[in-house]
Design a protein around this motif. Structure first.
Motif, PDB file in Angstrom:
ATOM      1  N   GLN A  73       2.218  -4.830   9.888  1.00 35.05           N
ATOM      2  CA  GLN A  73       3.333  -4.996   8.955  1.00 35.05           C
ATOM      3  C   GLN A  73       2.826  -5.467   7.596  1.00 35.05           C
ATOM      4  N   GLU A  74       1.899  -6.423   7.633  1.00 34.99           N
ATOM      5  CA  GLU A  74       1.314  -6.916   6.377  1.00 34.99           C
ATOM      6  C   GLU A  74       0.543  -5.806   5.670  1.00 34.99           C
ATOM      7  N   PHE A  75      -0.138  -5.000   6.455  1.00 32.23           N
ATOM      8  CA  PHE A  75      -0.947  -3.899   5.897  1.00 32.23           C
ATOM      9  C   PHE A  75      -0.033  -2.899   5.176  1.00 32.23           C
ATOM     10  N   VAL A  76       1.103  -2.556   5.824  1.00 32.94           N
ATOM     11  CA  VAL A  76       2.039  -1.582   5.221  1.00 32.94           C
ATOM     12  C   VAL A  76       2.619  -2.150   3.933  1.00 32.94           C
ATOM     13  N   LEU A  77       2.947  -3.456   3.938  1.00 33.80           N
ATOM     14  CA  LEU A  77       3.478  -4.087   2.719  1.00 33.80           C
ATOM     15  C   LEU A  77       2.424  -4.075   1.603  1.00 33.80           C
ATOM     16  N   GLU A  78       1.179  -4.274   1.972  1.00 30.66           N
ATOM     17  CA  GLU A  78       0.082  -4.226   0.991  1.00 30.66           C
ATOM     18  C   GLU A  78      -0.037  -2.827   0.395  1.00 30.66           C
ATOM     19  N   MET A  79       0.138  -1.795   1.243  1.00 28.83           N
ATOM     20  CA  MET A  79       0.064  -0.408   0.758  1.00 28.83           C
ATOM     21  C   MET A  79       1.189  -0.151  -0.257  1.00 28.83           C
ATOM     22  N   ARG A  80       2.402  -0.630   0.067  1.00 17.32           N
ATOM     23  CA  ARG A  80       3.537  -0.446  -0.848  1.00 17.32           C
ATOM     24  C   ARG A  80       3.263  -1.174  -2.167  1.00 17.32           C
ATOM     25  N   PHE A  81       2.736  -2.397  -2.062  1.00 19.77           N
ATOM     26  CA  PHE A  81       2.439  -3.185  -3.270  1.00 19.77           C
ATOM     27  C   PHE A  81       1.445  -2.432  -4.158  1.00 19.77           C
ATOM     28  N   ARG A  82       0.418  -1.865  -3.536  1.00 27.98           N
ATOM     29  CA  ARG A  82      -0.607  -1.153  -4.308  1.00 27.98           C
ATOM     30  C   ARG A  82      -0.034   0.103  -4.957  1.00 27.98           C
ATOM     31  N   TRP A  83       0.831   0.797  -4.238  1.00 26.03           N
ATOM     32  CA  TRP A  83       1.437   2.015  -4.806  1.00 26.03           C
ATOM     33  C   TRP A  83       2.288   1.669  -6.025  1.00 26.03           C
ATOM     34  N   GLU A  84       3.064   0.586  -5.910  1.00 25.22           N
ATOM     35  CA  GLU A  84       3.983   0.274  -7.005  1.00 25.22           C
ATOM     36  C   GLU A  84       3.282  -0.355  -8.198  1.00 25.22           C
ATOM     37  N   ASN A  85       2.119  -0.954  -7.955  1.00 23.60           N
ATOM     38  CA  ASN A  85       1.406  -1.611  -9.061  1.00 23.60           C
ATOM     39  C   ASN A  85       0.168  -0.850  -9.515  1.00 23.60           C
ATOM     40  N   ASN A  86       0.039   0.383  -9.037  1.00 20.63           N
ATOM     41  CA  ASN A  86      -1.081   1.245  -9.458  1.00 20.63           C
ATOM     42  C   ASN A  86      -2.454   0.656  -9.151  1.00 20.63           C
ATOM     43  N   PHE A  87      -2.591   0.000  -8.012  1.00 17.81           N
ATOM     44  CA  PHE A  87      -3.909  -0.502  -7.603  1.00 17.81           C
ATOM     45  C   PHE A  87      -4.463   0.436  -6.540  1.00 17.81           C
ATOM     46  N   LEU A  88      -5.627   1.000  -6.803  1.00 21.16           N
ATOM     47  CA  LEU A  88      -6.235   1.917  -5.828  1.00 21.16           C
ATOM     48  C   LEU A  88      -6.609   1.175  -4.548  1.00 21.16           C
ATOM     49  N   ILE A  89      -6.554   1.903  -3.435  1.00 20.23           N
ATOM     50  CA  ILE A  89      -6.896   1.302  -2.139  1.00 20.23           C
ATOM     51  C   ILE A  89      -8.418   1.346  -1.993  1.00 20.23           C
ATOM     52  N   PRO A  90      -9.074   0.204  -1.721  1.00 17.47           N
ATOM     53  CA  PRO A  90     -10.543   0.225  -1.614  1.00 17.47           C
ATOM     54  C   PRO A  90     -10.985   0.818  -0.274  1.00 17.47           C
ATOM     55  N   GLY A  91     -12.239   1.212  -0.209  1.00 15.30           N
ATOM     56  CA  GLY A  91     -12.815   1.671   1.064  1.00 15.30           C
ATOM     57  C   GLY A  91     -12.392   3.066   1.454  1.00 15.30           C
ATOM     58  N   LEU A  92     -11.968   3.875   0.476  1.00 17.27           N
ATOM     59  CA  LEU A  92     -11.619   5.272   0.765  1.00 17.27           C
ATOM     60  C   LEU A  92     -12.353   6.170  -0.224  1.00 17.27           C
ATOM     61  N   ALA A  93     -12.939   7.247   0.278  1.00 19.03           N
ATOM     62  CA  ALA A  93     -13.627   8.186  -0.607  1.00 19.03           C
ATOM     63  C   ALA A  93     -12.597   8.869  -1.488  1.00 19.03           C
ATOM     64  N   SER A  94     -12.943   9.099  -2.775  1.00 17.42           N
ATOM     65  CA  SER A  94     -11.993   9.750  -3.682  1.00 17.42           C
ATOM     66  C   SER A  94     -11.867  11.220  -3.319  1.00 17.42           C
ATOM     67  N   GLY A  95     -10.823  11.848  -3.829  1.00 19.57           N
ATOM     68  CA  GLY A  95     -10.612  13.267  -3.542  1.00 19.57           C
ATOM     69  C   GLY A  95      -9.520  13.479  -2.522  1.00 19.57           C
ATOM     70  N   PRO A  96      -9.258  14.756  -2.202  1.00 13.02           N
ATOM     71  CA  PRO A  96      -8.170  15.058  -1.257  1.00 13.02           C
ATOM     72  C   PRO A  96      -8.496  14.543   0.141  1.00 13.02           C
ATOM     73  N   PRO A  97      -7.473  14.453   1.014  1.00 16.59           N
ATOM     74  CA  PRO A  97      -7.723  13.950   2.381  1.00 16.59           C
ATOM     75  C   PRO A  97      -8.811  14.745   3.098  1.00 16.59           C
ATOM     76  N   ASP A  98      -9.684  14.009   3.778  1.00 15.57           N
ATOM     77  CA  ASP A  98     -10.784  14.625   4.523  1.00 15.57           C
ATOM     78  C   ASP A  98     -10.265  14.993   5.917  1.00 15.57           C
ATOM     79  N   LEU A  99     -10.123  16.295   6.158  1.00 17.75           N
ATOM     80  CA  LEU A  99      -9.515  16.752   7.418  1.00 17.75           C
ATOM     81  C   LEU A  99     -10.425  16.514   8.620  1.00 17.75           C
ATOM     82  N   ARG A 100     -11.670  16.078   8.392  1.00 19.44           N
ATOM     83  CA  ARG A 100     -12.573  15.769   9.511  1.00 19.44           C
ATOM     84  C   ARG A 100     -12.281  14.389  10.092  1.00 19.44           C
ATOM     85  N   CYS A 101     -11.448  13.619   9.374  1.00 16.04           N
ATOM     86  CA  CYS A 101     -11.160  12.245   9.817  1.00 16.04           C
ATOM     87  C   CYS A 101      -9.828  12.196  10.570  1.00 16.04           C
ATOM     88  N   CYS A 102      -9.521  11.018  11.119  1.00 19.44           N
ATOM     89  CA  CYS A 102      -8.270  10.862  11.865  1.00 19.44           C
ATOM     90  C   CYS A 102      -7.089  10.920  10.900  1.00 19.44           C
TER      91      CYS A 102
END
Length: 989
Positions: free
Chosen positions: A482-511
């Motif tokens: 629940q905290e994680f989802v709220l953090e995602m919403r906060f980042r979306w609304e405040n234009n903060f990129l999510i760390p630990g993700l490779a840039s570019g379109p979704p990698d279909l080799r991942c889950c």
């Protein structure tokens, strides 16, 4: 004639007294089976090599026969051997005794560590067993046993089979067999005694020799010497608490200041208890002759230290508790839970006191309601944050599944950029603990469909795993999510990129979860660029790049950088209002709109390049190196284009389903083509805007060069010139490309309707994350957890370097990649993978346990260390390992010391119960004889004593043929068994 036939008609019944009885039928069935298996005659094999019973391959054939309605199974056990070319000789040597009788005397395979009990007791390479088919059935009465034995004897005599045939009698657990082997003029009877307690007179060698001699009943007065093989087994148990190095993980330290959050990225490893429960030392005296040694009820020469052969085996603890295995198993259990996050955390989480519910789902409806408050206070973001405050207000500190320290530690571990005032714009995290991105280990996520080992998804999986195990179980998992989802919403609304993700379109080799987070990052990136562009355009209007400027800019930045930069500018240069979520097209300013509308309509109607050439070029990225426009010779400019919309695999699947449902009708096909060509149309419009006066051929030369075919032709003047035309597929009437080109208007990318609506896609992702139940979450992240577990096992194995474990890990990886690559793998297959990982963990723990006990690290000499390590690895892989140098070798001395320490511990505990006065201690250590006896007590009493007695004597008369006799005996605390094979001459008796 009629008169003759009359007496015959009176005979109406004939009683046949030759009808076979059930017993005879049973014998004939046994004979039939022996014939089918070709066990007739005496095929002599090679002499048995040393250790062949353990190293060789044993096979068995089975059949079922019945005696009346009682079913028996007949099984043929045999050692697979190369065939020998002695068939011609066998016919000449008719008097040769059967192979099994010769094997009775063979000393190469005494006491095999792993073999069928009859092989161990009689040294046979081949035999047949008749046993009750049902496990619960048993032949108990003496008359039935005798009947079976006589059946066997008749069947052997009738067929000429020289393979020993055994019948299992009594209950199966007793392993009682009687049997017979017949040859030309000879017979061996296999008999057995099994008692619970050892009779006192037979607890030593001299008593057993008496039985053996009396049983043989040899008429010769000086009896031929009896050859003896002896094996004593000593068990070492008291070593766990002194040698087991594994410490259980310190749970408090996981959130302690000195350890820090990094602990959350690591998996525990090792067994909580000693995975080696016992060490069995077997001391052997293989070739003794009667009279050389003394072993009676008063005195024994059998000192284990003096034994010429030592061999060791270890007994593994059954299912030792392994930390890594437990971790993954507990996480896997979440997959079977049905509850949603709300049900786990309690529905009151979003309730206001005395008011109706105000949860996140009502946020949008609240925005549309008439309100007296200023509209900016009713944003989705504010609604979410008020809901967040209510969650915290209603869930007291005591109720909260995760305490604040743990939660903050985890959130800092997952989002290291949150430490600074303003989150860093990092798209990938770098950490020394993870393997380099080129390595095979790093790329395992491709095979497992998990996530890279330095990604946020991977770290989240490890954190949830740890929380599930140590901090609040399922409730803790729901709370963190629940905290994680709220953090995602906060980042979306405040234009903060999510760390630990490779840039570019979704990698279909991942889950899929990793793809969703990457999708959210793409949305944040687009929104951020747009918001920054809005600020820029407010202060400084963005001008289009004209041909000259494009060249300069291209020189400075290089084509790729320029494309990105200008595209960002182009896309973000619109006013904030124009980038709404509506499907309509909005443009930057009125004059441009009017001008564009007019030109667009004209070009739409006439489509002539001349009219288009009057347009002002817009949205140019840079000049193409070689190409010029075919009609007017102007340089061809590559336009700023829109990026195609990034897609996750579920969206792709959804799209393909929609396209498939359109059917094969002409209308459906046309609609499908229109849907698929949205990106193509956008690129055509951008190209027309950047290159006024261009034609479809120009576009095709840039966009799909293979569809523009150039040929060398000779013109009227005789010069060789290049003539180009569109490919055949481009010339098909009502071609999609031609249709799209005709409908395309010269509109630069920044003025086109967005191909990718980031606002809508981000809300879809956030909604998707919010509705995930803990079970769904565990399913998504299980590949990451298995991936992490395998990496951990590989890392731990590399420290120990065990070749057999390396092979098993490779097998687990290939098996896992097959199972995890498909969506929704079966639970049974997942359990199998987890079980394999646990087995490897136990194997590594065993290796560590043995290394600690044998002190491989303490060895000063390199050679000794290598020998010990080899010895330890053999102990793991082989059922029994020979100790080089017996008690005098390096490993032997260590084993001796272990036994001495264990004995002292038991003695000291005894002494603690009853203190021994020092005078008695001195007396006990006094005389050399006493000291010698004390050295014997370095070892506990043997847990098992085995003797094999052999001789060759004539039976039953002095002039009979001399035949092999053998008796095996085993003596343990609760078991006494004698297994004798006594041969006699059936020709001269």
């Amino acid at each position: 004639m009629a008169a003759d036939s009359e007496p015959e008609s009176e005979v109406f019944e004939i009683t046949d007294f030759t009808t076979a009885s059930e017993w005879e039928r049973f014998i004939s069935k046994v004979e039939e089976v022996l014939n089918d298996w070709k066990l007739i005659g005496n095929p002599l094999g090679k002499p048995l090599e040393k250790g062949i019973f353990t190293s060789g391959t044993w096979e068995e054939k089975s059949d079922e026969i019945s005696f009346a309605d009682f079913k028996f199974s007949v099984t043929h056990h045999y050692l697979v051997q190369e065939s020998t070319d002695k068939e011609g000789k066998d016919e000449l040597l008719e008097d040769v005794i059967p192979q099994s009788m010769q094997d009775l005397l063979c000393m190469n395979n005494d006491f095999p560590p792993r073999a069928h009990c009859l092989v161990r007791w009689y040294g046979l390479r081949e035999f047949v067993v008749i046993a009750p088919a049902a496990h619960s059935d048993a032949v108990l009465s003496e008359s039935k046993c005798n009947l079976l034995l006589s059946s066997v004897s008749i069947a052997l005599g009738n067929t000429g089979c020289q393979v020993p045939l055994f019948v299992q009698i009594h209950h199966k657990w007793r392993r009682m067999y009687v049997g017979e082997c017949q040859g030309p003029g000879v017979r061996t009877d296999f008999e057995m005694v099994h008692l619970r307690k050892v009779p006192n007179q037979y607890t030593h060698l001299s008593g057993l020799l008496d039985i053996f001699k009396s049983k043989i009943g040899c008429p010769l007065t000086p009896l031929p010497p009896v050859s003896i093989a002896i094996r004593f087994t000593y068990v070492l148990q008291d070593w766990q608490q002194y040698f087991w190095p594994q410490q259980p993980p310190d749970i408090d330290a996981l959130v302690g200041g000195e350890v820090g959050g990094l602990e959350f990225g690591k998996l525990p490893f090792g067994a909580c208890e000693d995975p080696i429960s016992e060490l069995h030392l077997a001391t052997m005296w293989p070739h003794l002759t009667e009279g050389i040694i003394v072993d009676n009820d008063v005195y024994s020469d059998l000192d284990p230290i003096q034994a010429p052969h030592w061999s060791v085996r270890v007994r593994k603890a059954e299912n030792p508790q392994c930390l890594l295995g437990d971790f993954v198993t507990e996480f896997f259990k979440i997959c079977r839970r049905k509850e949603s996050t709300d049900e786990i955390l309690g529905r009151s989480a979003f309730e206001e006191e005395g008011k109706e519910t105000a949860d996140i789902t009502h946020a949008l409806s609240k925005l549309t309601e008439p309100a007296s408050v200023p509209i900016h206070k009713l944003s989705v973001s504010n609604m979410v944050h008020t809901a967040k405050k209510k969650i915290r207000k209603h869930r007291g500190v005591e109720e909260s599944p995760l305490n604040n320290d743990v939660l903050n530690t985890i959130l800092l571990f997952l989002f290291p950029d949150a430490v600074s005032e303003k989150p860093l714009d990092v798209t990938t995290s770098t950490d020394n603990n993870y393997p380099p991105s080129e390595s095979e280990d790093y790329n395992l996520y491709n095979q497992f469909k998990s996530a890279p080992s330095d990604s946020l998804t991977y770290k989240l999986a490890l954190c949830l795993c740890m929380i599930n195990f140590y901090h609040g179980g399922l409730k803790g998992v729901a709370h963190l999510w629940q905290e994680f989802v709220l953090e995602m919403r906060f980042r979306w609304e405040n234009n903060f990129l999510i760390p630990g993700l490779a840039s570019g379109p979704p990698d279909l080799r991942c889950c899929l979860l990793h793809q969703k987070l990457q999708m959210l990052n793409c949305c944040i990136e687009r929104k951020k660029a747009r918001d920054e562009g809005k600020k820029t355009s407010a202060s400084n209007n963005v001008t289009n790049i004209y041909p000259g400027d494009a060249g300069k800019a291209g020189d400075q930045l290089g084509p790729d950088n320029l494309k990105e930069t200008d595209k960002d500018k182009g896309e973000v240069a619109k006013s904030w209002d124009s980038w709404s979520d509506s499907e309509e097209e909005f443009f930057e300013c009125l004059s441009d709109t009017e001008e564009l509308k007019g030109n667009g309509q004209e070009s739409g109607k006439k489509g002539g390049p001349k009219e288009m050439a009057n347009l002002r070029p817009e949205g140019r990225l840079y000049q193409h190196g070689k190409l010029t426009l075919l009609h007017n010779g102007e340089p061809l400019y590559i336009p700023v284009t829109q990026e195609p919309a990034p897609m996750t695999e579920d969206l792709l699947e959804e799209q393909s389903e929609v396209l498939a449902k359109l059917g094969t009708s002409a209308e459906g096909a046309h609609l499908r083509a229109r849907m698929q060509s949205a990106c193509l149309l956008s690129d055509m419009e951008s190209f027309k805007a950047a290159n006024p006066g261009c034609s479809l051929e120009d576009f095709v030369r840039w966009y799909s060069p293979r569809d523009y075919i150039e040929e060398e032709v000779i013109d009227e003047k005789g010069n060789v010139v290049l003539k180009g035309e569109l490919s055949a597929r481009m010339k098909i009437p009502s071609n999609m490309w031609v249709e799209a080109w005709e409908t395309a208007k010269p509109v630069p990318a920044r003025r086109q309707r967005r191909l990718f609506d980031d606002t809508r896609e981000a809300e879809k992702v956030l909604h998707y994350l919010a509705i995930q139940k803990p079970a769904d979450l565990a399913r998504h992240l299980l590949p990451c957890v298995i991936h992490a577990a395998i990496l951990k096992v590989k890392e731990e194995e590399s420290l120990e370097n065990i070749s057999s474990v390396k092979k098993i890990i490779k097998q687990i990886i290939s098996h896992s990649s097959k199972v995890l690559h498909f969506p929704n793998p079966e639970d049974k297959k997942l359990e199998e993978i987890i079980h394999q990982i646990t087995n490897v963990e136990a194997l590594i723990a065993r290796a560590r346990s043995l290394k600690a006990k044998f002190g491989t690290e303490k060895c000063e000499q390199e050679e000794e260390k290598e020998d010990l390590e080899r010895f330890v690895s053999c102990l793991l892989e082989q059922p029994e390992v020979l100790v080089t140098g017996a008690g005098r070798g390096h490993a032997g001395r260590i084993i001796h010391k272990l036994f001495v320490n264990a004995q002292r511990l038991t003695e000291s505990s005894d002494e603690a119960a009853a203190m021994t006065p020092p005078e008695e201690e001195l007396k006990r250590m006094g005389s050399p004889e006493e000291r010698r006896q004390n050295s014997v007590s370095d070892f506990p009493p043997p847990a098992g004593r085995e003797f094999i007695l052999r001789t060759t004597v004539p039976r039953p008369a002095p002039y009979s043929k001399a035949l092999p006799q053998r008796m095996y005996s085993v003596l343990t605390k609760e078991d006494f068994r004698l297994a004798g094979a006594f041969s006699s001459d059936t020709s001269f008796f």
